[in-house]
Design a protein around this motif. Structure first.
Motif, PDB file in Angstrom:
ATOM      1  N   LEU B 561     -46.893  22.186  70.203  1.00 35.98           N
ATOM      2  CA  LEU B 561     -46.116  23.037  69.307  1.00 35.98           C
ATOM      3  C   LEU B 561     -46.639  24.476  69.314  1.00 35.98           C
ATOM      4  CD1 LEU B 561     -43.833  23.370  67.337  1.00 35.98           C
ATOM      5  CD2 LEU B 561     -45.324  22.590  65.493  1.00 35.98           C
ATOM      6  N   VAL B 562     -47.941  24.626  69.225  1.00 39.46           N
ATOM      7  CA  VAL B 562     -48.523  25.976  69.208  1.00 39.46           C
ATOM      8  C   VAL B 562     -48.265  26.671  70.558  1.00 39.46           C
ATOM      9  CG1 VAL B 562     -50.655  27.316  68.949  1.00 39.46           C
ATOM     10  CG2 VAL B 562     -50.281  25.298  67.529  1.00 39.46           C
ATOM     11  N   GLY B 563     -48.390  25.913  71.643  1.00 38.69           N
ATOM     12  CA  GLY B 563     -48.161  26.486  72.977  1.00 38.69           C
ATOM     13  C   GLY B 563     -46.714  26.893  73.191  1.00 38.69           C
ATOM     14  N   ILE B 564     -45.784  26.041  72.778  1.00 36.49           N
ATOM     15  CA  ILE B 564     -44.362  26.353  72.957  1.00 36.49           C
ATOM     16  C   ILE B 564     -43.971  27.555  72.099  1.00 36.49           C
ATOM     17  CG2 ILE B 564     -42.011  25.486  72.523  1.00 36.49           C
ATOM     18  CD1 ILE B 564     -43.214  22.644  73.204  1.00 36.49           C
ATOM     19  N   LEU B 565     -44.399  27.535  70.839  1.00 38.22           N
ATOM     20  CA  LEU B 565     -44.038  28.638  69.949  1.00 38.22           C
ATOM     21  C   LEU B 565     -44.636  29.965  70.451  1.00 38.22           C
ATOM     22  CD1 LEU B 565     -42.717  29.665  67.348  1.00 38.22           C
ATOM     23  CD2 LEU B 565     -44.814  29.048  66.110  1.00 38.22           C
ATOM     24  N   SER B 566     -45.900  29.928  70.858  1.00 42.25           N
ATOM     25  CA  SER B 566     -46.516  31.193  71.286  1.00 42.25           C
ATOM     26  C   SER B 566     -45.924  31.680  72.610  1.00 42.25           C
ATOM     27  CB  SER B 566     -48.043  31.066  71.377  1.00 42.25           C
ATOM     28  OG  SER B 566     -48.413  30.038  72.261  1.00 42.25           O
ATOM     29  N   THR B 567     -45.448  30.754  73.445  1.00 44.54           N
ATOM     30  CA  THR B 567     -44.765  31.176  74.674  1.00 44.54           C
ATOM     31  C   THR B 567     -43.434  31.850  74.328  1.00 44.54           C
ATOM     32  OG1 THR B 567     -45.722  29.299  75.862  1.00 44.54           O
ATOM     33  CG2 THR B 567     -43.860  30.391  76.908  1.00 44.54           C
ATOM     34  N   GLN B 568     -42.715  31.253  73.392  1.00 40.61           N
ATOM     35  CA  GLN B 568     -41.434  31.840  72.967  1.00 40.61           C
ATOM     36  C   GLN B 568     -41.645  33.220  72.326  1.00 40.61           C
ATOM     37  OE1 GLN B 568     -39.113  29.836  74.740  1.00 40.61           O
ATOM     38  NE2 GLN B 568     -37.830  30.188  72.954  1.00 40.61           N
ATOM     39  N   ILE B 569     -42.710  33.325  71.530  1.00 41.50           N
ATOM     40  CA  ILE B 569     -43.013  34.629  70.905  1.00 41.50           C
ATOM     41  C   ILE B 569     -43.354  35.648  71.993  1.00 41.50           C
ATOM     42  CG2 ILE B 569     -44.660  35.883  69.440  1.00 41.50           C
ATOM     43  CD1 ILE B 569     -44.942  33.329  67.754  1.00 41.50           C
ATOM     44  N   SER B 570     -44.172  35.225  72.963  1.00 42.27           N
ATOM     45  CA  SER B 570     -44.556  36.144  74.052  1.00 42.27           C
ATOM     46  C   SER B 570     -43.322  36.618  74.802  1.00 42.27           C
ATOM     47  CB  SER B 570     -45.496  35.439  75.042  1.00 42.27           C
ATOM     48  OG  SER B 570     -46.648  34.992  74.397  1.00 42.27           O
ATOM     49  N   ALA B 571     -42.429  35.687  75.115  1.00 43.88           N
ATOM     50  CA  ALA B 571     -41.214  36.058  75.858  1.00 43.88           C
ATOM     51  C   ALA B 571     -40.371  37.026  75.040  1.00 43.88           C
ATOM     52  CB  ALA B 571     -40.419  34.799  76.196  1.00 43.88           C
ATOM     53  N   ASP B 572     -40.310  36.785  73.744  1.00 49.74           N
ATOM     54  CA  ASP B 572     -39.513  37.654  72.876  1.00 49.74           C
ATOM     55  C   ASP B 572     -40.128  39.048  72.774  1.00 49.74           C
ATOM     56  OD1 ASP B 572     -37.450  38.089  70.725  1.00 49.74           O
ATOM     57  OD2 ASP B 572     -39.275  38.404  69.543  1.00 49.74           O
ATOM     58  N   GLN B 573     -41.433  39.096  72.520  1.00 45.99           N
ATOM     59  CA  GLN B 573     -42.081  40.384  72.255  1.00 45.99           C
ATOM     60  C   GLN B 573     -42.278  41.229  73.516  1.00 45.99           C
ATOM     61  OE1 GLN B 573     -45.778  39.424  70.244  1.00 45.99           O
ATOM     62  NE2 GLN B 573     -44.806  39.508  68.251  1.00 45.99           N
ATOM     63  N   PHE B 574     -42.616  40.569  74.621  1.00 51.09           N
ATOM     64  CA  PHE B 574     -43.012  41.340  75.801  1.00 51.09           C
ATOM     65  C   PHE B 574     -41.909  41.443  76.855  1.00 51.09           C
ATOM     66  CE2 PHE B 574     -47.041  39.936  73.965  1.00 51.09           C
ATOM     67  CZ  PHE B 574     -47.701  41.147  73.876  1.00 51.09           C
ATOM     68  N   ILE B 575     -40.949  40.507  76.819  1.00 54.06           N
ATOM     69  CA  ILE B 575     -39.913  40.542  77.852  1.00 54.06           C
ATOM     70  C   ILE B 575     -38.566  40.975  77.254  1.00 54.06           C
ATOM     71  CG2 ILE B 575     -38.778  39.268  79.731  1.00 54.06           C
ATOM     72  CD1 ILE B 575     -41.834  39.294  80.038  1.00 54.06           C
ATOM     73  N   GLN B 576     -38.041  40.155  76.339  1.00 49.10           N
ATOM     74  CA  GLN B 576     -36.675  40.391  75.853  1.00 49.10           C
ATOM     75  C   GLN B 576     -36.565  41.628  74.965  1.00 49.10           C
ATOM     76  OE1 GLN B 576     -34.615  38.683  77.284  1.00 49.10           O
ATOM     77  NE2 GLN B 576     -35.601  36.758  77.844  1.00 49.10           N
ATOM     78  N   ASN B 577     -37.475  41.722  74.014  1.00 47.41           N
ATOM     79  CA  ASN B 577     -37.325  42.772  72.991  1.00 47.41           C
ATOM     80  C   ASN B 577     -38.545  43.687  72.919  1.00 47.41           C
ATOM     81  OD1 ASN B 577     -34.710  41.890  71.895  1.00 47.41           O
ATOM     82  ND2 ASN B 577     -35.849  40.051  71.308  1.00 47.41           N
ATOM     83  N   PHE B 578     -39.082  44.019  74.071  1.00 50.30           N
ATOM     84  CA  PHE B 578     -40.303  44.829  74.111  1.00 50.30           C
ATOM     85  C   PHE B 578     -40.100  46.186  73.443  1.00 50.30           C
ATOM     86  CE2 PHE B 578     -43.190  47.812  76.396  1.00 50.30           C
ATOM     87  CZ  PHE B 578     -44.391  47.270  75.990  1.00 50.30           C
ATOM     88  N   ASP B 579     -38.966  46.793  73.716  1.00 55.37           N
ATOM     89  CA  ASP B 579     -38.735  48.142  73.168  1.00 55.37           C
ATOM     90  C   ASP B 579     -38.728  48.142  71.645  1.00 55.37           C
ATOM     91  OD1 ASP B 579     -38.687  49.194  75.657  1.00 55.37           O
ATOM     92  OD2 ASP B 579     -36.514  49.045  75.883  1.00 55.37           O
ATOM     93  N   SER B 580     -38.102  47.116  71.059  1.00 54.26           N
ATOM     94  CA  SER B 580     -38.049  47.109  69.593  1.00 54.26           C
ATOM     95  C   SER B 580     -39.421  46.800  68.998  1.00 54.26           C
ATOM     96  CB  SER B 580     -37.002  46.105  69.088  1.00 54.26           C
ATOM     97  OG  SER B 580     -37.369  44.805  69.458  1.00 54.26           O
ATOM     98  N   HIS B 581     -40.287  46.102  69.756  1.00 55.53           N
ATOM     99  CA  HIS B 581     -41.624  45.830  69.237  1.00 55.53           C
ATOM    100  C   HIS B 581     -42.564  47.018  69.380  1.00 55.53           C
ATOM    101  CE1 HIS B 581     -40.398  41.576  69.220  1.00 55.53           C
ATOM    102  NE2 HIS B 581     -41.256  41.515  68.235  1.00 55.53           N
ATOM    103  N   THR B 582     -42.212  47.940  70.257  1.00 53.97           N
ATOM    104  CA  THR B 582     -43.090  49.105  70.411  1.00 53.97           C
ATOM    105  C   THR B 582     -42.535  50.322  69.684  1.00 53.97           C
ATOM    106  OG1 THR B 582     -41.973  49.530  72.505  1.00 53.97           O
ATOM    107  CG2 THR B 582     -44.110  48.450  72.623  1.00 53.97           C
ATOM    108  N   ALA B 583     -41.321  50.178  69.171  1.00 63.15           N
ATOM    109  CA  ALA B 583     -40.672  51.325  68.520  1.00 63.15           C
ATOM    110  C   ALA B 583     -41.451  51.717  67.271  1.00 63.15           C
ATOM    111  CB  ALA B 583     -39.241  50.993  68.171  1.00 63.15           C
TER     112      ALA B 583
END
Lengths: 84, 583
Positions: B561-583
């Motif tokens: 669970l921790v691995g799946i969730l943190s992978t999904q968070i990583s994909a969201d923050q660094f790949i899909q929505n990187f610009d909004s996380h650095t804004a």
């Protein structure tokens, strides 16, 4: 409950609970230990399932591979425990 | 900073603790300095000795020197990989930084998950450098330097962990060795107290941080503020030991109380700083702890990381020793009972029938012939979470053998080392920089601009520990024997004699309890899982059901669970929505 139903229930529990629905090829006589079918805390989950589903009490002295190490052995163990 | 009329330029993250001694040597050779900083000392050392200068450094560093006359970029990272250094190259640019997010800020750098990198995390809890979780982004391994010249990259080790076979220190006089160890510890601590700001200390209630705190107390005049995490759940909480150690050592102590919901709340921020998926929640409370340290006005903390690797403290070493002992007499009716002494804090494991324990710990003779056997139970358990991969992801990984890659990267001498030392190497060379430091230590501290300093990771101590006979590291099943011996008079007896309790935190239940933050159901929804394509949505749903229905969940379920969730968070923050996380 027929013994085949018990075995089907046990197989479904193992596949759903330890393999999350993934296809798993194992026979009723396969040893869980030798085939690595159940992980380190899996026996405890299995025991909880036996106690909740079949309303039996699993004592410390019951915790042996002879009782718990395959679908066949589990079904025989449940049958013995639920005998009137 | 630049020196020599702009011939040398440096970008530097870290500390050279022995810069005063190096500076004095350089001054004797005619070097003149314009500042008091260690940064300038690096430049002058490079000018004097070239790339070999790093061999003189005692510290934690990641730096790059631009040598204008040679048109060469020289990069280096400290021996044990405390400070991070990542790099990539595009068609015409070489880019390096301490954080991957800084590299992603360059518009020409594509962002994508490296499927082999993720598979390594789901094998060993971390990637094997230079591989990272992100495609095309590399990490300079600890103990390595690198030259970029004429478009070519040359990477080479300047330091290696070595465990001389049979140990070059003998155990004929343990008292003398204990004295030597103590002297090294005092000096490592003294050097790390060099700072122009007040230095605090973590005090977890365990042996290692109590040792570092005691060393500060007894061998320096530094004022002593200590910090720790306490937990609501008594299964994780060590605050009684923390209070006892604090009282014994006379420190001004503060703690942050961590609840399961706190972990769920800060988890996305934690992943923002680990910059990769993790399989345990343990970094989250340390993130909260460094926030407390920062809010208390401290920018530097001493911690006990490294003692378990260097002096043989981890349970995995004990486990390997018992397994080996069992394997030598497979028919024994009592040797397997020793397994019950492992992991006293894991109550579920303690309830296991002995036959099951013996099987899970792979103590059959055929399990023990592999040189990496110490880590098989952990790696096998971890690899089980790969069953959650989607069929497409499994297809992409077809033929990839993470374990084979690791074997290929082991030093040639590895096979000649003692069993105990081989286990130590795997922990020190792989897990320490890849997870313990990167995800728990340095990165969680730096998330709040707090600098961690680690006396046990002074390379002189690492080299001393490697030369010690294994029986002085673990005597019988008494871990860190020589370390305890040399500190007997300086720390509370209760800390010295208590069974080792590794630092742990509440796991999967943090994310499935009623009222858990919305991001969890969003990122674990079938829709988002299908979009990322890494995990099988139906399997993840069954896993979540197991948690929601309060069924018994094991270590594997929690890691999944921790691995799946943190992978999904990583994909969201660094790949899909990187610009909004650095804004």
């Amino acid at each position: 409950m027929r013994i085949d139903d018990v075995k089907n229930d046990l197989r479904k529990f193992i596949v759903d609970n330890f393999y999350f629905g993934e296809e798993l090829d194992f026979s009723d006589s396969d040893s869980f230990l030798e085939k690595g079918i159940i992980d380190s805390t899996g026996t405890l989950e299995l025991i909880a399932h036996l106690e909740n589903t079949y309303h039996i009490k699993v004592n410390d002295q019951d915790l042996t591979p002879e009782n718990l190490d395959s679908v066949d052995r589990l079904a025989a163990f449940i049958e013995k425990k639920t005998e009137p | 900073m630049s020196a020599f009329d702009g011939d040398l330029w440096i970008s530097f993250n870290g500390e050279i603790f022995n810069h005063l001694e190096i500076r004095a040597n350089l001054e004797r050779k005619g070097h003149q300095f314009t500042t008091r900083s260690d940064t300038e000392v690096i430049l002058h050392s490079y000018a004097e000795k070239g790339e070999d200068c790093v061999k003189d450094f005692n510290g934690q560093w990641a730096f790059a020197i631009w040598d204008r006359r040679r048109r060469r970029l020289f990069l280096s990272r400290d021996r044990l990989g405390v400070r991070p250094l990542f790099y990539t190259r595009t068609k015409d640019v070489f880019i390096f930084a301490s954080e991957i997010k800084a590299i992603f800020a360059h518009r020409k750098v594509p962002r994508a998950i490296d499927h082999e990198g993720l598979d390594q995390i789901f094998s060993f809890w971390c990637c094997l450098p230079p591989k990272t979780f992100f495609k095309g982004i590399s990490e300079l391994p600890g103990g390595h330097s690198m030259r970029v010249e004429d478009g070519r990259i040359t990477l080479y080790p300047y330091w290696r962990l070595d465990y001389p076979n049979g140990a070059s220190l003998t155990d004929e006089n343990p008292d003398l060795l204990a004295e030597e160890l103590k002297a090294l510890l005092v000096d490592a601590t003294r050097l790390r107290l060099r700072a122009d700001v007040p230095v605090g200390a973590y005090l977890s209630g365990g042996l290692d941080s109590t040792v570092t705190t005691a060393l500060i107390r007894h061998y320096t005049n530094a004022p002593l503020r200590t910090f720790s995490v306490s937990f609501e759940d008594p299964g994780f909480d060590e605050s009684p030991f923390q209070h006892e150690a604090s009282t014994f050592l006379g420190t001004d102590h503060q703690e942050v109380h961590c609840r399961a919901e706190d972990i769920a709340k800060v988890f996305p921020d934690v992943i923002w700083h680990t910059e990769k998926p993790i399989l345990r929640t343990a970094p989250a409370p340390l993130y909260l702890l460094s926030r407390l340290v920062r809010e208390s006005g401290f920018k530097v903390v001493m911690t006990g990381e490294g003692a378990d690797e260097v002096f043989g403290g981890y349970d995995i070493f004990k486990e390997a020793k018992i397994r080996h002992f069992m394997g030598r007499s497979p028919g024994s009716r009592w040797r397997h009972l020793l397994l019950k002494r492992l992991y006293p804090y894991l109550t579920n494991l303690q309830k296991q029938p002995e036959a099951y324990l013996a099987s899970f710990f792979k103590a059959r003779p055929q399990d023990l012939t592999d040189p990496c056997y110490s880590h098989f139970p952990r790696w096998d358990m971890t690899a089980m979470i790969k069953m959650f991969y989607s069929p497409e992801w499994k297809e992409r990984l077809a033929g990839f053998d993470a374990r084979g890659l690791l074997r290929g990267s082991l030093p040639r001498e590895f096979h000649n080392w003692d069993d105990f030392c081989r286990g130590q190497y795997l922990e020190t060379a792989i897990l320490l920089p890849g997870y313990i430091l990167s995800s728990q230590g340095d990165r969680m501290a730096m998330a709040h601009s707090v600098e961690g300093r680690f006396p046990f990771l002074d390379h002189r101590l690492a080299e001393f520990g490697a030369k010690l006979p294994p029986r002085l590291k673990m005597k019988g099943l008494n871990e860190k024997y020589l370390l305890k011996k040399c500190m007997t008079d300086l720390i509370p007896k209760s800390v010295l004699t208590r069974p080792k309790q590794p630092y742990r935190a509440p796991e999967g239940q943090c994310f499935t309890a009623p009222g858990a933050p919305d991001y969890i159901s969003e990122l674990l929804s079938s829709k988002r899982l299908r979009e990322e394509g890494i995990f099988q949505p139906s399997a993840v749903e069954k896993l979540l059901d197991k948690f929601r229905h309060g069924m018994a969940v094991g270590i594997k379920d929690n890691m999944a669970l921790v691995g799946i969730l943190s992978t999904q968070i990583s994909a969201d923050q660094f790949i899909q929505n990187f610009d909004s996380h650095t804004a």
